[in-house]
Design an enzyme around this catalytic site. Structure first.
Site, mmCIF file in Angstrom:
data_model
loop_
_atom_site.group_PDB
_atom_site.id
_atom_site.type_symbol
_atom_site.label_atom_id
_atom_site.label_comp_id
_atom_site.label_asym_id
_atom_site.label_seq_id
_atom_site.Cartn_x
_atom_site.Cartn_y
_atom_site.Cartn_z
ATOM 1 C CD GLU A 29 38.343 38.199 34.763
ATOM 2 O OE1 GLU A 29 38.716 38.267 33.571
ATOM 3 O OE2 GLU A 29 39.115 38.363 35.734
ATOM 4 C CG LEU A 58 38.856 42.029 34.435
ATOM 5 C CD1 LEU A 58 38.609 42.855 33.183
ATOM 6 C CD2 LEU A 58 40.295 42.212 34.892
ATOM 7 C CB ALA A 59 39.334 41.226 40.837
ATOM 8 C CD GLU A 60 42.408 37.876 36.519
ATOM 9 O OE1 GLU A 60 42.741 38.937 37.095
ATOM 10 O OE2 GLU A 60 41.945 37.856 35.363
ATOM 11 C CD GLN A 82 38.128 36.821 29.918
ATOM 12 O OE1 GLN A 82 38.763 37.857 29.755
ATOM 13 N NE2 GLN A 82 36.812 36.791 30.057
ATOM 14 C CG PHE A 83 43.192 34.597 28.031
ATOM 15 C CD1 PHE A 83 43.243 33.770 26.917
ATOM 16 C CD2 PHE A 83 42.252 35.619 28.064
ATOM 17 C CE1 PHE A 83 42.375 33.972 25.847
ATOM 18 C CE2 PHE A 83 41.381 35.820 27.009
ATOM 19 C CZ PHE A 83 41.441 35.001 25.901
ATOM 20 C CG PHE A 86 45.193 37.415 32.762
ATOM 21 C CD1 PHE A 86 46.194 38.236 32.252
ATOM 22 C CD2 PHE A 86 44.055 37.236 32.012
ATOM 23 C CE1 PHE A 86 46.051 38.869 31.015
ATOM 24 C CE2 PHE A 86 43.893 37.863 30.777
ATOM 25 C CZ PHE A 86 44.901 38.680 30.278
ATOM 26 C CG HIS A 129 45.648 36.854 26.029
ATOM 27 N ND1 HIS A 129 46.244 38.054 26.345
ATOM 28 C CD2 HIS A 129 44.316 37.072 26.082
ATOM 29 C CE1 HIS A 129 45.309 38.962 26.569
ATOM 30 N NE2 HIS A 129 44.123 38.385 26.415
#
Length: 325
Positions: A29, A58-60, A82-83, A86, A129
């Site tokens: 992302e 935006l879809a892990e 991204q973090f 997640f 996060h």
């Protein structure tokens, strides 16, 4: 040699492998034009093109699924979550698919995937996060879990991770991204995954730690030294697999051990380190192996973060308990 922050060393490692191997792909992302939320991929899309460094939805779960498919077809994906809080969105992809690929295919297929992700406290991030979830990853057989504490280690370990034929979870502590610089070779070099590093030598106490707690422990060791106690500080660097040979060798010398982690007491990998020390060095111990950890609660909101996280005072006090047993 160049003076680099950890984020610069990480970028340099990815740039090196994008140059070396056309099968290396970097995606996640906002990693493309924006260069990632922490700018870890800054400039890489412009240098290597949108087909090799690109943004994803935006879809892990979709990011990990893409990485698995690419890994099966000859690519070396470097995917970013991204973090790391997640990661729950993609646990099946990582622990259920990547980690089992070599075994379920009898060695015919591999998952040469690097999962990069920032984590860790001390920077006042929003909920989900900063969570320390390395313990979840370490409990999944088939995954290697790497947590560097310095720019030098970050570059060498990331190069090793990208070149590894098995999946590597590469966790980057946010507080360390730009907190200091050190000399890092501009040429390529690797650091062996699964090999700890003695960051400070001593004879009175072994402190075993990783990530940002390495620096907390080193500050605590300096404070202890003012009172005549020389603590040896071991940076695990890789929390799965553990380099227990280095730890046990140190414990046999000091006869006392303290394990320090940022994660909650029930989380992280500290309990496993304590168990391994008891298995292989219990007759060398002159005191119980103790731990410094965060409390067993949900990671707090930013206002309470400073009192929740372990600090050097906690390490010094716990070390004295071990020394005075």
């Amino acid at each position: 040699m160049a003076q680099m922050t950890m984020i610069q060393a990480i970028t340099d490692a990815m740039r090196t492998e994008l140059k070396n191997d056309e099968n290396v792909l970097v995606f996640g992302e906002d990693v493309g034009q924006n260069g990632g939320v922490f700018r870890a991929t800054d400039g890489l899309q412009k240098e290597f093109g949108e087909e090799r460094v690109f943004d994803t939805p935006l879809a892990e779960s979709g990011i990990s699924g893409l990485a698995i498919g690419l890994g099966l077809t000859g690519f070396r994906p470097v995917m970013e979550i991204q973090f790391f809080g997640f990661v729950f969105e993609t646990m099946d992809g990582i622990a259920g698919q990547m980690a089992r690929m070599r075994y379920r295919s009898g060695g015919h297929y591999h998952s040469p995937i690097t999962v990069r992700s920032p984590f860790g406290g001390g920077v006042k991030t929003p909920e989900l996060h900063a969570d320390n979830l390395e313990g979840l990853m370490a409990q999944a057989p088939g995954l290697k879990v790497v947590i560097p504490s310095t720019p030098y280690d970050a570059k060498g370990l990331l190069l090793s991770a990208i070149r590894d034929n098995d999946p590597v979870i590469f966790l980057e502590h946010m507080k360390l991204y730009r907190s200091f610089r050190e000399e890092v070779p501009e040429e390529e070099y690797t650091i062996e995954i699964g090999k700890a590093d003695v960051k400070r030598e001593g004879n009175d106490l072994t402190i075993v730690t990783y990530g940002a707690m390495v620096h907390t422990s080193l500050r605590a060791a300096d404070e202890l030294a003012e009172e005549g106690v020389e603590a040896e500080v071991i940076d695990l660097r890789t929390v799965s697999p553990l380099d227990m040979d280095t730890v046990i060798e140190s414990v046999k010398k000091t006869n006392r051990a303290l394990v320090v982690q940022e994660a909650q007491k029930q989380a992280g990998i500290g309990a496993n380190v304590v168990a391994e020390i008891n298995d292989y060095a219990i007759l060398h111990l002159e005191a119980p192996v103790l731990r410094v950890t965060a409390p067993d609660t949900v990671y707090p909101f930013a206002a309470a973060e400073d009192v929740w996280l372990p600090n050097e005072k906690d390490v010094v006090e716990r070390a004295k308990t071990v020394l005075n047993f």
